[in-house]
Design a protein around this motif. Structure first.
Motif, PDB file in Angstrom:
ATOM      1  N   LYS A 404      52.071  47.638  28.222  1.00  0.00           N
ATOM      2  CA  LYS A 404      51.632  47.714  29.304  1.00  0.00           C
ATOM      3  C   LYS A 404      50.880  49.135  29.659  1.00  0.00           C
ATOM      4  O   LYS A 404      49.911  49.404  30.651  1.00  0.00           O
ATOM      5  CB  LYS A 404      53.090  47.877  30.200  1.00  0.00           C
ATOM      6  CG  LYS A 404      53.860  46.441  30.342  1.00  0.00           C
ATOM      7  CD  LYS A 404      55.113  46.746  30.915  1.00  0.00           C
ATOM      8  CE  LYS A 404      55.593  45.338  31.038  1.00  0.00           C
ATOM      9  NZ  LYS A 404      57.204  45.446  31.785  1.00  0.00           N
ATOM     10  N   GLN A 405      51.277  50.086  28.702  1.00  0.00           N
ATOM     11  CA  GLN A 405      50.407  51.355  29.104  1.00  0.00           C
ATOM     12  C   GLN A 405      49.113  51.399  28.598  1.00  0.00           C
ATOM     13  O   GLN A 405      48.155  51.755  29.563  1.00  0.00           O
ATOM     14  CB  GLN A 405      50.988  52.315  28.022  1.00  0.00           C
ATOM     15  CG  GLN A 405      52.201  53.049  28.186  1.00  0.00           C
ATOM     16  CD  GLN A 405      52.531  54.112  27.510  1.00  0.00           C
ATOM     17  OE1 GLN A 405      52.007  55.103  27.127  1.00  0.00           O
ATOM     18  NE2 GLN A 405      53.899  54.135  26.766  1.00  0.00           N
ATOM     19  N   LEU A 406      48.744  50.409  27.670  1.00  0.00           N
ATOM     20  CA  LEU A 406      47.226  50.349  27.182  1.00  0.00           C
ATOM     21  C   LEU A 406      46.529  49.488  28.314  1.00  0.00           C
ATOM     22  O   LEU A 406      45.277  49.663  28.661  1.00  0.00           O
ATOM     23  CB  LEU A 406      47.359  49.438  25.806  1.00  0.00           C
ATOM     24  CG  LEU A 406      45.835  49.090  25.434  1.00  0.00           C
ATOM     25  CD1 LEU A 406      44.808  50.288  25.420  1.00  0.00           C
ATOM     26  CD2 LEU A 406      45.920  48.507  24.136  1.00  0.00           C
ATOM     27  N   MET A 407      47.209  48.456  28.843  1.00  0.00           N
ATOM     28  CA  MET A 407      46.624  47.531  30.041  1.00  0.00           C
ATOM     29  C   MET A 407      46.370  48.402  31.081  1.00  0.00           C
ATOM     30  O   MET A 407      45.260  48.294  31.795  1.00  0.00           O
ATOM     31  CB  MET A 407      47.517  46.440  30.434  1.00  0.00           C
ATOM     32  CG  MET A 407      47.598  45.302  29.412  1.00  0.00           C
ATOM     33  SD  MET A 407      46.199  44.355  28.960  1.00  0.00           S
ATOM     34  CE  MET A 407      46.047  43.387  30.275  1.00  0.00           C
ATOM     35  N   SER A 408      47.097  49.304  31.794  1.00  0.00           N
ATOM     36  CA  SER A 408      46.976  50.170  32.737  1.00  0.00           C
ATOM     37  C   SER A 408      45.815  51.039  32.490  1.00  0.00           C
ATOM     38  O   SER A 408      44.884  51.289  33.496  1.00  0.00           O
ATOM     39  CB  SER A 408      48.244  51.234  32.836  1.00  0.00           C
ATOM     40  OG  SER A 408      49.366  50.302  33.217  1.00  0.00           O
ATOM     41  N   TRP A 409      45.710  51.565  31.413  1.00  0.00           N
ATOM     42  CA  TRP A 409      44.252  52.408  30.882  1.00  0.00           C
ATOM     43  C   TRP A 409      43.126  51.663  30.860  1.00  0.00           C
ATOM     44  O   TRP A 409      42.162  52.157  31.637  1.00  0.00           O
ATOM     45  CB  TRP A 409      44.669  53.115  29.539  1.00  0.00           C
ATOM     46  CG  TRP A 409      43.415  53.981  29.050  1.00  0.00           C
ATOM     47  CD1 TRP A 409      43.025  55.058  29.696  1.00  0.00           C
ATOM     48  CD2 TRP A 409      42.505  53.547  27.969  1.00  0.00           C
ATOM     49  NE1 TRP A 409      41.925  55.479  28.884  1.00  0.00           N
ATOM     50  CE2 TRP A 409      41.625  54.523  27.909  1.00  0.00           C
ATOM     51  CE3 TRP A 409      42.535  52.445  27.215  1.00  0.00           C
ATOM     52  CZ2 TRP A 409      40.589  54.323  27.192  1.00  0.00           C
ATOM     53  CZ3 TRP A 409      41.619  52.382  26.424  1.00  0.00           C
ATOM     54  CH2 TRP A 409      40.534  53.336  26.302  1.00  0.00           C
ATOM     55  N   LEU A 410      43.184  50.469  30.344  1.00  0.00           N
ATOM     56  CA  LEU A 410      42.056  49.675  30.507  1.00  0.00           C
ATOM     57  C   LEU A 410      41.655  49.187  31.897  1.00  0.00           C
ATOM     58  O   LEU A 410      40.324  49.193  32.354  1.00  0.00           O
ATOM     59  CB  LEU A 410      42.139  48.336  29.381  1.00  0.00           C
ATOM     60  CG  LEU A 410      42.186  48.752  27.919  1.00  0.00           C
ATOM     61  CD1 LEU A 410      42.601  47.352  27.346  1.00  0.00           C
ATOM     62  CD2 LEU A 410      40.585  48.901  27.739  1.00  0.00           C
ATOM     63  N   LYS A 415      34.031  50.435  32.514  1.00  0.00           N
ATOM     64  CA  LYS A 415      33.155  49.469  31.859  1.00  0.00           C
ATOM     65  C   LYS A 415      33.807  49.430  30.395  1.00  0.00           C
ATOM     66  O   LYS A 415      34.846  50.189  30.445  1.00  0.00           O
ATOM     67  CB  LYS A 415      31.491  50.059  31.596  1.00  0.00           C
ATOM     68  CG  LYS A 415      31.609  51.408  31.073  1.00  0.00           C
ATOM     69  CD  LYS A 415      30.197  51.979  30.827  1.00  0.00           C
ATOM     70  CE  LYS A 415      30.096  53.298  30.326  1.00  0.00           C
ATOM     71  NZ  LYS A 415      28.625  53.846  30.183  1.00  0.00           N
ATOM     72  N   ALA A 416      33.387  48.555  29.863  1.00  0.00           N
ATOM     73  CA  ALA A 416      34.033  48.299  28.426  1.00  0.00           C
ATOM     74  C   ALA A 416      34.000  49.616  27.629  1.00  0.00           C
ATOM     75  O   ALA A 416      33.123  50.370  27.768  1.00  0.00           O
ATOM     76  CB  ALA A 416      33.391  47.232  27.566  1.00  0.00           C
ATOM     77  N   VAL A 449      33.740  42.743  23.419  1.00  0.00           N
ATOM     78  CA  VAL A 449      32.327  42.853  23.751  1.00  0.00           C
ATOM     79  C   VAL A 449      31.463  43.467  22.607  1.00  0.00           C
ATOM     80  O   VAL A 449      31.920  44.544  22.089  1.00  0.00           O
ATOM     81  CB  VAL A 449      32.184  43.502  25.223  1.00  0.00           C
ATOM     82  CG1 VAL A 449      30.554  43.408  25.412  1.00  0.00           C
ATOM     83  CG2 VAL A 449      32.801  42.966  26.177  1.00  0.00           C
ATOM     84  N   GLN A 450      30.526  42.715  21.942  1.00  0.00           N
ATOM     85  CA  GLN A 450      29.694  43.444  21.031  1.00  0.00           C
ATOM     86  C   GLN A 450      28.478  43.845  21.618  1.00  0.00           C
ATOM     87  O   GLN A 450      27.791  43.099  22.281  1.00  0.00           O
ATOM     88  CB  GLN A 450      29.603  42.313  19.885  1.00  0.00           C
ATOM     89  CG  GLN A 450      29.173  42.703  18.610  1.00  0.00           C
ATOM     90  CD  GLN A 450      30.506  43.506  17.953  1.00  0.00           C
ATOM     91  OE1 GLN A 450      31.571  43.105  17.901  1.00  0.00           O
ATOM     92  NE2 GLN A 450      30.003  44.568  17.096  1.00  0.00           N
ATOM     93  N   LEU A 459      38.988  44.393  30.083  1.00  0.00           N
ATOM     94  CA  LEU A 459      39.981  43.184  31.001  1.00  0.00           C
ATOM     95  C   LEU A 459      38.958  42.554  31.858  1.00  0.00           C
ATOM     96  O   LEU A 459      37.965  43.131  32.287  1.00  0.00           O
ATOM     97  CB  LEU A 459      40.878  43.951  31.617  1.00  0.00           C
ATOM     98  CG  LEU A 459      41.747  44.957  31.239  1.00  0.00           C
ATOM     99  CD1 LEU A 459      42.829  45.351  32.022  1.00  0.00           C
ATOM    100  CD2 LEU A 459      42.460  44.229  29.803  1.00  0.00           C
ATOM    101  N   GLN A 460      39.225  41.205  31.928  1.00  0.00           N
ATOM    102  CA  GLN A 460      38.680  40.336  32.931  1.00  0.00           C
ATOM    103  C   GLN A 460      39.068  41.156  34.283  1.00  0.00           C
ATOM    104  O   GLN A 460      39.989  41.471  34.474  1.00  0.00           O
ATOM    105  CB  GLN A 460      39.314  38.970  32.865  1.00  0.00           C
ATOM    106  CG  GLN A 460      39.243  38.254  31.353  1.00  0.00           C
ATOM    107  CD  GLN A 460      39.696  36.674  31.570  1.00  0.00           C
ATOM    108  OE1 GLN A 460      39.966  36.266  32.454  1.00  0.00           O
ATOM    109  NE2 GLN A 460      40.048  36.426  30.511  1.00  0.00           N
ATOM    110  N   PRO A 461      37.927  40.708  35.246  1.00  0.00           N
ATOM    111  CA  PRO A 461      38.222  41.209  36.673  1.00  0.00           C
ATOM    112  C   PRO A 461      39.755  40.899  37.264  1.00  0.00           C
ATOM    113  O   PRO A 461      40.255  41.507  37.604  1.00  0.00           O
ATOM    114  CB  PRO A 461      37.101  40.405  37.442  1.00  0.00           C
ATOM    115  CG  PRO A 461      36.009  40.392  36.387  1.00  0.00           C
ATOM    116  CD  PRO A 461      36.789  40.017  35.206  1.00  0.00           C
ATOM    117  N   ALA A 462      39.895  39.682  37.195  1.00  0.00           N
ATOM    118  CA  ALA A 462      41.291  39.194  37.776  1.00  0.00           C
ATOM    119  C   ALA A 462      42.355  39.809  37.184  1.00  0.00           C
ATOM    120  O   ALA A 462      43.387  40.169  37.937  1.00  0.00           O
ATOM    121  CB  ALA A 462      41.337  37.637  37.700  1.00  0.00           C
TER     122      ALA A 462
END
Length: 472
Positions: A404-410, A415-416, A449-450, A459-462
């Motif tokens: 959850k911490q990582l997702m909040s940061w991302l 951008k990627a 993403v390469q 993350l995907q926009p949604a």
């Protein structure tokens, strides 16, 4: 002498006489014989007893002798092939008889089993006389709409029919079409199997309960013998896959499909950790992949089991298909929902990554709230999730605190980003950070993403919108 040609001819002949293709033990016997291996050496290869392999061999030579009109034994098999050049001949059936020759004439009285263009292992328009497999799809979902997945189906068929892969994982987020493609696949390959069974793990049955159900189906509904009875009846088959005797996977070509595999994994932990009491599923999956048999197990899941990564180093043992979203075929959804502004359809497909269920959900909302006008829907400052929020919640309630911490940061990155260094603001050790990244990749919740030689993540926009709204 081309061993593949010999095996193809033998398979066609066996199929013509018995209605079944070569099983794993029969193929191993033929290969071993051509390579001057003893029955003991062949038995070691297929993890069976020499006596069992010898008995299977005796029946195999009898069928080949009757079909070819020559006395075939293990001792003379190679000599007969080389002397007669049978492996270069054509095979045809006239009534109940088999003819082998270089120039077999084909007319309305002949049913040629072997053609240059295809093998009987990829049947086209099977005849009514084709042996029907026993199929149990009671647990399979009802799918009303199928989208074009030609490329993915081709890959799955190659793994199963040509490579004989034993364990296949079909992974994807909810609504991506995993069950739909598996149902499509069955229509293409059902005549290659003796039995096909679909079971959902949504109610998290114990492994013993599942295996008893699978064995009973393989036995045609007959009661399942107790373990001690199986040991007495077939001592050479005591090797088991966590309770599912190999004899059922070897004597029958079975296709087993397990849906909703993610339900046997723990929530609030890193991906792939089994619930207490379900750890033996991991052993079961591993042994299915590594044991010698001619069957196939397909796992359908939101996240990848932890054993899979190591098993994928041997393609015959294990393969994984990550099901991505639809491209142009997704436009069918918008046509059915009556959405306007077709020039904006591609934008919707990109935002929701072509996920069929997500697009259906969003399209219904656009039609209901905006009378099908996409530009009005997209005019909001933030992405409107609507009912999609509930679908995403099912995934996110499974996350650990570090994820959850990582997702909040991302979600707050424009951008990627690279992950070569742990962000200073995250209260995670470098090890915890990388484990969280790996776990989210197994859950398919972050995209890779390469860009040249750089590997970036996003993350995907949604998903990013859901995280900003729901994860603090």
């Amino acid at each position: 002498m081309d061993i593949a040609e010999v095996l193809t001819l033998a398979d066609e002949l066996i199929f013509a006489k018995t209605g079944k293709h070569l099983d794993y033990v029969q193929e191993a016997i033929l290969r071993g014989t051509l390579e001057d291996a003893t029955y003991t050496q062949i038995a070691q290869e297929v993890y069976s007893s020499p006596s069992h392999v010898r008995n299977v061999g005796a029946q195999l030579w009898k069928i080949l002798s009757k079909g070819l009109g020559k006395n075939i034994t293990k001792a003379n098999f190679r000599t007969v092939l080389e002397k007669e050049k049978i492996y270069n001949y054509q095979l045809a059936i006239v009534g109940d008889n088999i003819k082998v020759g270089e120039n077999v004439t084909v007319n309305n009285n002949f049913n040629v089993c072997r053609e240059k263009s295809r093998s009987p292992k990829t049947p086209q328009n099977p005849q009514p006389t084709t042996k029907q497999p026993r199929i149990d799809l009671d647990d399979a979902p009802e799918i009303s709409t199928f989208f074009d997945r030609t490329s993915e189906l081709t890959t799955l068929k190659q793994w199963i029919l040509e490579n004989r892969t034993r364990l296949i994982s079909i992974l994807g987020l909810s609504g991506s079409g995993k069950s739909a493609i598996a149902l499509q696949l069955i229509q293409h390959i059902e005549y290659e199997f003796d039995c096909i069974i679909w079971r959902s793990l949504r109610d998290a049955p114990s492994l013993q309960t599942l295996q008893t159900d699978l064995i009973q189906f393989c036995r045609g509904g007959a009661p399942v013998p107790a373990p001690e009875e199986r040991a007495i009846a077939a001592p050479e088959e005591r090797a088991t896959t966590g309770g599912l005797p190999l004899q059922y996977l070897r004597s029958h070509r079975c296709l087993i499909i397990l849906d909703d595999v993610q339900t046997i994994f723990s929530s609030q932990q890193l991906a792939g950790n089994y619930k207490p009491g379900y750890e033996n599923y991991g052993t079961f999956f591993k042994q299915i992949a590594e044991s010698c048999h001619n069957s196939c197990l397909i796992l359908i899941s939101w996240e990848k089991p932890r054993e899979i990564a190591a098993l994928e180093s041997h393609p015959k043992n294990c393969q994984t298909l990550q099901l991505n979203g639809l491209g142009e075929p997704a436009r069918e959804i918008f046509t059915e929902k009556g959405l306007l502004e077709s020039e904006n359809w591609s934008k919707l497909i990109d935002i929701y990554r072509g996920n069929p269920l997500w697009l259906n959900t969003v399209a219904a909302a656009i039609q209901d709230l905006f009378s099908g006008n996409i530009s009005e829907f997209l005019s909001y400052d933030s992405l409107v999730l609507g009912d999609l929020e509930y679908l995403l919640h099912q995934h996110f309630q499974r996350l650990s605190d570090s994820e959850k911490q990582l997702m909040s940061w991302l979600a707050n990155q424009i951008k990627a980003v690279e992950i070569s260094k742990k962000p200073a603001l995250l209260e995670l050790s470098p090890s915890e950070f990388l484990k969280a990244v790996e776990s989210l990749r197994r859950r398919l919740l972050i995209e890779k993403v390469q860009k040249g030689d750089r590997t970036l993540f996003q993350l995907q926009p949604a998903i990013a919108e859901y995280v900003k709204t729901n994860i603090k």
